[in-house]
Design a protein around this motif. Structure first.
Motif, PDB file in Angstrom:
ATOM      1  N   GLY B  24       0.961  -1.393   0.154  1.00 13.37           N
ATOM      2  CA  GLY B  24      -0.042   0.734   0.329  1.00 13.37           C
ATOM      3  C   GLY B  24       0.942   1.390  -0.298  1.00 13.37           C
ATOM      4  O   GLY B  24       0.288   2.404   0.190  1.00 13.37           O
ATOM      5  N   LEU B  25       2.066   1.032  -0.479  1.00 14.04           N
ATOM      6  CA  LEU B  25       3.169   2.299   0.044  1.00 14.04           C
ATOM      7  C   LEU B  25       2.685   2.916  -1.488  1.00 14.04           C
ATOM      8  O   LEU B  25       3.254   4.341  -1.131  1.00 14.04           O
ATOM      9  CB  LEU B  25       4.534   1.909  -0.296  1.00 14.04           C
ATOM     10  N   ILE B  26       2.444   2.302  -1.954  1.00 15.24           N
ATOM     11  CA  ILE B  26       2.157   3.214  -4.168  1.00 15.24           C
ATOM     12  C   ILE B  26       1.135   2.445  -4.508  1.00 15.24           C
ATOM     13  O   ILE B  26       0.294   1.080  -4.093  1.00 15.24           O
ATOM     14  CB  ILE B  26       2.888   2.665  -4.768  1.00 15.24           C
ATOM     15  N   LEU B  27       0.182   3.364  -5.398  1.00 16.07           N
ATOM     16  CA  LEU B  27      -1.017   3.182  -6.275  1.00 16.07           C
ATOM     17  C   LEU B  27      -0.374   2.990  -7.560  1.00 16.07           C
ATOM     18  O   LEU B  27      -0.937   4.173  -7.999  1.00 16.07           O
ATOM     19  CB  LEU B  27      -1.917   3.367  -5.850  1.00 16.07           C
ATOM     20  N   PRO B  28       0.190   2.470  -8.581  1.00 14.03           N
ATOM     21  CA  PRO B  28       0.764   2.933  -9.843  1.00 14.03           C
ATOM     22  C   PRO B  28      -0.590   2.550 -10.738  1.00 14.03           C
ATOM     23  O   PRO B  28      -1.756   1.779 -10.319  1.00 14.03           O
ATOM     24  CB  PRO B  28       1.206   2.081 -10.000  1.00 14.03           C
ATOM     25  N   ASP B  29      -1.215   3.471 -11.022  1.00 14.59           N
ATOM     26  CA  ASP B  29      -2.358   3.172 -12.759  1.00 14.59           C
ATOM     27  C   ASP B  29      -2.242   2.091 -13.461  1.00 14.59           C
ATOM     28  O   ASP B  29      -1.130   0.668 -13.726  1.00 14.59           O
ATOM     29  CB  ASP B  29      -1.735   4.606 -13.986  1.00 14.59           C
ATOM     30  N   ARG B  30      -3.232   1.269 -14.119  1.00 15.71           N
ATOM     31  CA  ARG B  30      -3.127   0.273 -15.287  1.00 15.71           C
ATOM     32  C   ARG B  30      -2.996   0.460 -16.502  1.00 15.71           C
ATOM     33  O   ARG B  30      -4.732   1.589 -16.902  1.00 15.71           O
ATOM     34  CB  ARG B  30      -3.644  -0.763 -14.594  1.00 15.71           C
ATOM     35  N   CYS B  31      -2.758  -0.073 -17.415  1.00 14.41           N
ATOM     36  CA  CYS B  31      -2.657  -0.081 -18.422  1.00 14.41           C
ATOM     37  C   CYS B  31      -3.583  -1.154 -18.803  1.00 14.41           C
ATOM     38  O   CYS B  31      -4.327  -1.918 -17.795  1.00 14.41           O
ATOM     39  CB  CYS B  31      -1.425   0.160 -20.044  1.00 14.41           C
ATOM     40  N   ALA B  32      -4.582  -0.151 -20.078  1.00 18.34           N
ATOM     41  CA  ALA B  32      -5.257  -1.543 -20.595  1.00 18.34           C
ATOM     42  C   ALA B  32      -4.630  -2.651 -21.572  1.00 18.34           C
ATOM     43  O   ALA B  32      -5.834  -3.968 -20.240  1.00 18.34           O
ATOM     44  CB  ALA B  32      -5.488  -0.800 -22.949  1.00 18.34           C
ATOM     45  N   ASN B  33      -3.687  -2.847 -21.102  1.00 16.63           N
ATOM     46  CA  ASN B  33      -3.198  -4.259 -21.168  1.00 16.63           C
ATOM     47  C   ASN B  33      -2.823  -5.409 -19.888  1.00 16.63           C
ATOM     48  O   ASN B  33      -2.803  -6.210 -18.969  1.00 16.63           O
ATOM     49  CB  ASN B  33      -1.661  -5.004 -22.377  1.00 16.63           C
TER      50      ASN B  33
END
Lengths: 123, 123
Positions: B24-33
């Motif tokens: 829970g230290l970072i929360l990256p976005d996700r690409c379509a794939n």
DNA sequence: TGACTCCTTCACATGGATGTGAAGGATGCG
DNA sequence: CGCATCCTTCACATCCATGTGAAGGAGTCA
């Protein structure tokens, strides 16, 4: 003193005092019956070890740097191999970086707390 | 950027970048794939996290203090529960003790090195 | 002597940060 | 297309500081 007293005076489980010995950080004497006998100065030594462990140094490194902290004035030149000096310089720099990181983040926490608590006295 | 680039730029194994996310230290976005997509600012964030980990803070605590370090000026009062404030004060004090311990021992190492290296310029 | 507490060693367990590898999907280049 | 390289998740392994318990010896007090 024996392990029980040292344990109480340093707030350290007996198990860990034996562990530190096993790791070569301390070397208590032995009584006739085999009980460990700790010198008075080991109280501070244990607290120092725990402080360094808490600050992220592994026992391996603590073991290396302890001898040169032992007697701030009395230098053991015999132990000062080039490798040892390099290790110490390296650790000193690592500690510097740790201190900077901790200081920076502590400042940020302080600022946050000051703001949240309405304590607007800027340092 | 994707995980490979962030890994190289921070010198952090991909595995750990996923671990920090898991904690829970970072929360990256996700690409379509489904690939993780990291914001540019996460480079500094990762270095900050690693510095704090190296200084002995567990991820659990880092997770708690990161939000209030995020925007040094922008305070989120909504998050400032009394428990949170107490935690922060506690951690701030722990950091202070860590800094003191590190500073003291670093000074001793420096003195030793100065003596051994014949550098008698007293700071 | 018995009961209690402290000590000893040995040894396995745990939790957190990290290493590592397998199995498979996506991308990109020849 | 085929192959390399990235990515995904899952899962087990490792290192270190620490917890914990068993089995037995030694000290103390009734």
């Amino acid at each position: 003193m024996r392990i029980g007293e040292l344990s109480e005076r340093t707030g350290t489980p007996r198990r860990l005092l034996r562990y530190y010995e096993e790791q070569g950080l301390i070397l208590p004497d032995r009584c006739a019956n085999g009980y460990r006998s700790y010198d008075e100065r080991l109280v501070d030594r244990i607290l120092q070890i725990r402080g360094l462990l808490d600050a992220g140094l592994p026992t391996r490194i603590i073991k290396q740097i302890l001898p040169c902290l032992d007697k701030p004035r009395l230098i053991h030149f015999s132990d000062a191999t080039p490798e040892m000096v390099a290790t110490l310089e390296n650790e000193r720099d690592r500690m510097t970086r740790r201190i900077e990181c901790l200081t920076r983040n502590r400042e940020a926490i302080s600022q946050y707390l000051d703001a949240v608590l309405g304590n607007h006295a800027t340092s």
